[in-house]
Scaffold this active site. Structure first.
Site, PDB file in Angstrom:
ATOM      1  N   CYS A   1     -13.945  33.270  33.352  1.00 30.23           N
ATOM      2  CA  CYS A   1     -13.687  32.308  34.422  1.00 30.23           C
ATOM      3  C   CYS A   1     -14.432  32.779  35.671  1.00 30.23           C
ATOM      4  O   CYS A   1     -14.588  33.984  35.893  1.00 30.23           O
ATOM      5  CB  CYS A   1     -12.216  32.149  34.785  1.00 30.23           C
ATOM      6  SG  CYS A   1     -11.186  31.604  33.419  1.00 30.23           S
TER       7      CYS A   1
ATOM      8  N   ARG B   1     -19.816  32.232  33.304  1.00 30.64           N
ATOM      9  CA  ARG B   1     -18.555  32.925  33.036  1.00 30.64           C
ATOM     10  C   ARG B   1     -17.575  32.066  32.248  1.00 30.64           C
ATOM     11  O   ARG B   1     -16.509  32.543  31.854  1.00 30.64           O
ATOM     12  CB  ARG B   1     -17.893  33.343  34.360  1.00 30.64           C
ATOM     13  CG  ARG B   1     -18.766  34.207  35.231  1.00 30.64           C
ATOM     14  CD  ARG B   1     -18.044  34.576  36.504  1.00 30.64           C
ATOM     15  NE  ARG B   1     -16.895  35.403  36.230  1.00 30.64           N
ATOM     16  CZ  ARG B   1     -16.923  36.714  36.056  1.00 30.64           C
ATOM     17  NH1 ARG B   1     -18.073  37.352  36.140  1.00 30.64           N
ATOM     18  NH2 ARG B   1     -15.834  37.384  35.797  1.00 30.64           N
TER      19      ARG B   1
ATOM     20  N   TRP C   1     -12.893  29.569  31.378  1.00 30.90           N
ATOM     21  CA  TRP C   1     -13.052  29.902  29.968  1.00 30.90           C
ATOM     22  C   TRP C   1     -11.628  30.015  29.447  1.00 30.90           C
ATOM     23  O   TRP C   1     -10.899  30.926  29.820  1.00 30.90           O
ATOM     24  CB  TRP C   1     -13.811  31.219  29.802  1.00 30.90           C
ATOM     25  CG  TRP C   1     -14.138  31.524  28.369  1.00 30.90           C
ATOM     26  CD1 TRP C   1     -15.202  31.063  27.654  1.00 30.90           C
ATOM     27  CD2 TRP C   1     -13.407  32.379  27.483  1.00 30.90           C
ATOM     28  NE1 TRP C   1     -15.169  31.559  26.378  1.00 30.90           N
ATOM     29  CE2 TRP C   1     -14.078  32.376  26.245  1.00 30.90           C
ATOM     30  CE3 TRP C   1     -12.239  33.141  27.601  1.00 30.90           C
ATOM     31  CZ2 TRP C   1     -13.636  33.104  25.142  1.00 30.90           C
ATOM     32  CZ3 TRP C   1     -11.795  33.859  26.514  1.00 30.90           C
ATOM     33  CH2 TRP C   1     -12.501  33.835  25.295  1.00 30.90           C
TER      34      TRP C   1
ATOM     35  N   ASN D   1      -8.878  34.300  37.593  1.00 25.25           N
ATOM     36  CA  ASN D   1      -9.679  34.820  36.481  1.00 25.25           C
ATOM     37  C   ASN D   1      -8.922  36.032  35.938  1.00 25.25           C
ATOM     38  O   ASN D   1      -8.663  36.974  36.677  1.00 25.25           O
ATOM     39  CB  ASN D   1     -11.062  35.232  36.996  1.00 25.25           C
ATOM     40  CG  ASN D   1     -11.838  36.123  36.025  1.00 25.25           C
ATOM     41  OD1 ASN D   1     -12.633  36.946  36.446  1.00 25.25           O
ATOM     42  ND2 ASN D   1     -11.618  35.974  34.743  1.00 25.25           N
ATOM     43  N   GLY D   2      -8.540  35.982  34.661  1.00 25.98           N
ATOM     44  CA  GLY D   2      -7.809  37.108  34.066  1.00 25.98           C
ATOM     45  C   GLY D   2      -6.676  36.597  33.203  1.00 25.98           C
ATOM     46  O   GLY D   2      -6.635  35.408  32.853  1.00 25.98           O
TER      47      GLY D   2
ATOM     48  N   GLU E   1     -29.521  42.335  16.188  1.00 20.89           N
ATOM     49  CA  GLU E   1     -29.642  41.609  17.447  1.00 20.89           C
ATOM     50  C   GLU E   1     -30.293  40.232  17.214  1.00 20.89           C
ATOM     51  O   GLU E   1     -29.870  39.232  17.805  1.00 20.89           O
ATOM     52  CB  GLU E   1     -30.437  42.455  18.452  1.00 20.89           C
ATOM     53  CG  GLU E   1     -30.709  41.844  19.788  1.00 20.89           C
ATOM     54  CD  GLU E   1     -29.466  41.400  20.568  1.00 20.89           C
ATOM     55  OE1 GLU E   1     -28.340  41.739  20.175  1.00 20.89           O
ATOM     56  OE2 GLU E   1     -29.643  40.663  21.549  1.00 20.89           O
TER      57      GLU E   1
ATOM     58  N   LYS F   1     -28.514  36.647  18.069  1.00 27.17           N
ATOM     59  CA  LYS F   1     -29.112  35.629  18.951  1.00 27.17           C
ATOM     60  C   LYS F   1     -29.087  34.268  18.272  1.00 27.17           C
ATOM     61  O   LYS F   1     -28.772  33.263  18.880  1.00 27.17           O
ATOM     62  CB  LYS F   1     -30.576  35.966  19.287  1.00 27.17           C
ATOM     63  CG  LYS F   1     -30.841  37.060  20.273  1.00 27.17           C
ATOM     64  CD  LYS F   1     -30.412  36.801  21.680  1.00 27.17           C
ATOM     65  CE  LYS F   1     -28.989  37.153  21.876  1.00 27.17           C
ATOM     66  NZ  LYS F   1     -28.608  38.437  22.330  1.00 27.17           N
TER      67      LYS F   1
ATOM     68  N   GLU G   1     -25.460  32.870  18.105  1.00 22.09           N
ATOM     69  CA  GLU G   1     -24.930  32.551  19.434  1.00 22.09           C
ATOM     70  C   GLU G   1     -25.421  31.204  19.957  1.00 22.09           C
ATOM     71  O   GLU G   1     -24.631  30.433  20.475  1.00 22.09           O
ATOM     72  CB  GLU G   1     -25.411  33.605  20.459  1.00 22.09           C
ATOM     73  CG  GLU G   1     -24.604  34.867  20.503  1.00 22.09           C
ATOM     74  CD  GLU G   1     -25.164  35.837  21.546  1.00 22.09           C
ATOM     75  OE1 GLU G   1     -24.368  36.362  22.324  1.00 22.09           O
ATOM     76  OE2 GLU G   1     -26.394  36.069  21.582  1.00 22.09           O
TER      77      GLU G   1
ATOM     78  N   HIS H   1     -26.949  45.214  -2.233  1.00 23.31           N
ATOM     79  CA  HIS H   1     -25.523  45.393  -2.494  1.00 23.31           C
ATOM     80  C   HIS H   1     -24.703  44.187  -2.055  1.00 23.31           C
ATOM     81  O   HIS H   1     -23.565  44.330  -1.648  1.00 23.31           O
ATOM     82  CB  HIS H   1     -25.030  46.663  -1.790  1.00 23.31           C
ATOM     83  CG  HIS H   1     -25.779  47.874  -2.235  1.00 23.31           C
ATOM     84  ND1 HIS H   1     -25.624  48.429  -3.478  1.00 23.31           N
ATOM     85  CD2 HIS H   1     -26.740  48.605  -1.606  1.00 23.31           C
ATOM     86  CE1 HIS H   1     -26.438  49.476  -3.591  1.00 23.31           C
ATOM     87  NE2 HIS H   1     -27.136  49.599  -2.464  1.00 23.31           N
TER      88      HIS H   1
ATOM     89  N   LYS I   1     -20.448  34.815  29.400  1.00 26.79           N
ATOM     90  CA  LYS I   1     -21.310  35.970  29.601  1.00 26.79           C
ATOM     91  C   LYS I   1     -20.524  37.215  29.941  1.00 26.79           C
ATOM     92  O   LYS I   1     -20.860  38.314  29.525  1.00 26.79           O
ATOM     93  CB  LYS I   1     -22.302  35.666  30.722  1.00 26.79           C
ATOM     94  CG  LYS I   1     -23.306  36.772  30.909  1.00 26.79           C
ATOM     95  CD  LYS I   1     -24.652  36.260  31.236  1.00 26.79           C
ATOM     96  CE  LYS I   1     -25.698  37.325  31.029  1.00 26.79           C
ATOM     97  NZ  LYS I   1     -26.030  37.530  29.618  1.00 26.79           N
TER      98      LYS I   1
HETATM   99  C1  G6P Z   1     -20.532  38.617  25.757  1.00 29.46           C
HETATM  100  C2  G6P Z   1     -21.933  38.126  26.013  1.00 29.46           C
HETATM  101  C3  G6P Z   1     -22.927  38.985  25.252  1.00 29.46           C
HETATM  102  C4  G6P Z   1     -22.762  40.444  25.638  1.00 29.46           C
HETATM  103  C5  G6P Z   1     -21.319  40.920  25.464  1.00 29.46           C
HETATM  104  C6  G6P Z   1     -21.090  42.262  26.106  1.00 29.46           C
HETATM  105  O1  G6P Z   1     -20.190  38.395  24.435  1.00 29.46           O
HETATM  106  O2  G6P Z   1     -22.052  36.766  25.620  1.00 29.46           O
HETATM  107  O3  G6P Z   1     -24.244  38.560  25.561  1.00 29.46           O
HETATM  108  O4  G6P Z   1     -23.607  41.225  24.867  1.00 29.46           O
HETATM  109  O5  G6P Z   1     -20.414  40.011  26.084  1.00 29.46           O
HETATM  110  O6  G6P Z   1     -21.241  42.129  27.487  1.00 29.46           O
HETATM  111  P1  G6P Z   1     -21.684  43.281  28.476  1.00 29.46           P
HETATM  112  O7  G6P Z   1     -21.714  42.612  29.823  1.00 29.46           O
HETATM  113  O8  G6P Z   1     -20.620  44.323  28.380  1.00 29.46           O
HETATM  114  O9  G6P Z   1     -23.002  43.780  28.038  1.00 29.46           O
END
Ligand code: G6P
Length: 613
Positions: free
Chosen positions: A2, A27, A75, A101-102, A486, A490, A493, A509, A608
């Site tokens: 949030c 956020r 969020w 937020n929280g 990674e 991506k 996501e 496996h 994020k």
């Molecule tokens: C969320 C974001 C990711 C990020 C992860 C960890 O899931 O969408 O992109 O890698 O949090 O976030 P940080 O800010 O701790 O790297």
């Protein structure tokens, strides 16, 4: 998660708040809302499920005149994303409004007690409970606005960054923080409160980061900071480093694309000033501070989440390769709830772009409580993790707005390379000549990143071919394995295609059973120590009619005999491979997501900055 933003001053509040909410949408974007307090003590609230743009439709043509106000982008945690659960929330009488937020962890018991005392709730949120509680304290104890907030917070368990408005006190704005981020912007005769500084960067560079357990009281133009137990604190004013340009799209269609293309600069910024080729040294103040400890440490533990956890895996390989220190890489969320064996001999590194991820922060708190030395590799300056750790290194990637992390990952890897090499030099596990070679190689990387980015057109063609896939497999060995993880992350996501990253040899496996003519398999097959083995894995995929996209080293003609598509990257040191090989995978996901008409910068259900467990 949030995002919260608030304003009090002499300007019109609504444009500042709406613009701020757009910058904070990374956020969370389940709903948006705004509260405006006029000098006539009129409190206007507008809220709407969906994005800030949908809220803007609702308020079109309305009289929004007010010099005090606040806004929220959500969020969802407690209660589905609808108009009623959207913030701001009102107290029972409608006199107080809150954004939050929280998570209020004891909201259920507080709510039950309040219902018994006659309170009626409109939403399913934990936040509405808090504002009812504040009003009850205000009425029952015959105290002022500020005192009521302070007293109510002593009953709350959980995390919060809140801002509260009171109809009776139109000159006041009160904020409080515990566990979720809050920064106060101090202008001339005006103040801003927000989750990060982006909403007010064009108005002031002077900021105060509120600490946990602190309350900010803005009375007209005067800021006072107190603790929840009523001790006055002197605000520590810092100067902001971000600029307006750095948080705008700069002509790119999406933030994610801009951030992918910024990587030659962000990698350079992450090593600039730290590497000294002439005398073969590396300056990292945080690492130097713990020189003695790092020379003798028996193991290092790395914690992180999501993409940052993948960077941690690269860090494991680097620290083991160069500094010969055993490393364990842990999901912060798992680590914190286990009973990990930790003591004062341990060195724990947290990796986090935002510096706010709740699980990563909690893992660090646990490590600190056991006496371990804690170190942060973070991107957001002044965020919670850098402020909590014993030492650290910033990544200097600049603001990353796209929810899917790109340039932050390569900047994290850059910092880890430097850290591994710096420790290796201190320990004497690397020769001066080898260190110089690696530092020289590092200098060539920004140009190699530029070259890698030139594959963009080819990648668009490949994306067109695979945009309707239902599944995808990503394979790699050694330093290519975290890259595969990674790349797969991506793709899921932002394009919502199911994708798995696997160590190439592990394919036999299990995942091999999934391979058929419909399955794209992305393989990191660069000319490094594992090359022949990976080529064999490619043959195994081809034998099952899988369609191979190989990431290969420039000049390797042979690979095109085995792969359906080849994306070349410049030749590089094996340890620096993730900095280049990740880039085509970022572009592939980006273009597939665009072709599938997905919201690239704000993928569904994600946020994020994950400030909840
Ligand atoms: C969320 C974001 C990711 C990020 C992860 C960890 O899931 O969408 O992109 O890698 O949090 O976030 P940080 O800010 O701790 O790297």
């Amino acid at each position: 998660m949030c995002g919260i933003v608030a304003y009090i001053g002499y300007r019109e509040a609504s444009p500042i708040i709406l613009n701020g909410l757009k910058r904070l949408e990374y956020r969370g974007y389940d709903s948006a809302g705004i509260a405006l307090l006029t000098t006539e003590k009129d409190l206007k609230i507008y809220k709407k499920s969906g994005k800030v743009s949908e809220l803007e439709e609702v308020i079109k043509g309305k009289n929004l005149e007010a010099k005090t106000g606040m806004g929220h982008t959500r969020w969802a945690t407690h209660g589905e994303p609808n108009d009623i659960n959207a913030h701001p929330h009102l107290s029972g009488s409608g006199e107080f409004a809150i954004i939050h937020n929280g998570i209020i962890e004891n909201y259920a018991s507080l709510k039950l007690a309040l219902i018994k005392r006659g309170h009626e709730f409109k939403s399913e949120t934990d936040t509405e409970v808090l504002i009812h509680l504040i009003e009850e304290v205000y009425k029952n104890n015959n105290v002022g606005f500020e005192e009521a907030v302070r007293m109510a917070l002593t009953q709350v368990i959980g995390a919060y960054a809140i801002v509260i408005l009171s109809k009776k006190d139109p000159d006041y704005l009160i904020g409080a923080k515990k566990g979720s981020p809050m920064v106060i912007g101090i202008g001339e005769n005006e103040h801003f409160i927000a989750s990060d500084a982006s909403p007010f960067v064009e108005f002031t560079k002077n900021v105060v980061y509120l600490n946990d357990g602190e309350i900010a009281i803005i009375d007209g133009t005067k800021l006072t900071i107190k603790t929840i137990d009523n001790t006055i604190k002197t605000p520590y004013i810092q100067e902001l480093e971000i600029s307006l340009e750095s948080i705008e799209k700069g002509g790119y269609e999406h933030f994610m694309l801009k951030e992918i293309f910024e990587q030659s600069r962000s990698i350079l910024d992450s090593f600039r000033g730290r590497t000294h080729i002439n005398d073969g040294t590396i300056t990292m103040a945080g690492v130097d501070k713990f020189e003695d400890k790092l020379k003798n440490v028996k193991r290092i533990i790395i914690v992180g989440c999501g993409t940052s956890w993948h960077a941690g895996l690269v860090g494991e390989y680097l620290l083991e390769d160069f500094a010969r220190i055993p490393v364990e890489v842990e999901y912060a969320s798992e680590f914190r709830y286990r009973n990990p064996v930790l003591d004062e001999n341990d060195f724990v590194i947290a990796i986090s772009q935002s510096g706010e991820t709740a699980d990563t922060l909690a893992a660090l708190e646990l490590a600190k409580s056991k006496g371990a030395t804690i170190f942060g590799i973070c991107n957001v300056v002044g965020s919670s993790i850098p402020r909590f750790t014993d030492a650290g290194a910033y990544t200097h990637a600049g603001p990353e707005i796209g929810v899917a992390s790109t340039k932050a990952f390569t900047a994290q890897v850059t910092a880890l390379i430097l850290m591994a090499l710096s420790i290796a030099k201190k320990k004497g596990t690397i020769s001066s000549q080898r260190l110089r070679e690696l530092l020289i190689e590092m200098e060539t990387l920004p140009a190699k990143v530029e070259k890698t980015l030139q594959s963009d057109k080819l990648i668009i063609e490949i994306a067109n071919e695979f945009k309707d896939s239902k599944n995808a497999l990503y394979l790699g060995r050694g330093y290519g394995f975290p890259v595969a993880l990674e790349g797969a992350l991506k793709l899921k996501e932002i394009s919502y295609i199911h994708a798995e990253g696997y160590p190439a040899a592990e394919m036999k496996h299990g995942p091999i059973a999934l391979i058929d003519a419909e399955m794209p398999v992305v393989v990191i097959a660069t000319k490094h120590s594992y090359y022949e083995k990976v080529v064999s894995n490619i043959q195994e995929v081809r034998a099952r009619k899988g369609r191979v996209i190989a990431i290969a080293t420039e000049g390797d003609k042979e690979i095109s005999n085995y792969a359906d598509h080849v994306i070349y990257i410049p030749s590089c040191e094996e340890s620096m491979l993730p900095l280049l090989a990740t880039i085509p995978l970022q572009l592939l996901s980006y273009h597939i997501a665009v072709l599938r008409e997905c919201n690239v910068d704000q993928p569904r259900n994600l946020a994020k900055s994950v400030t909840v467990e």
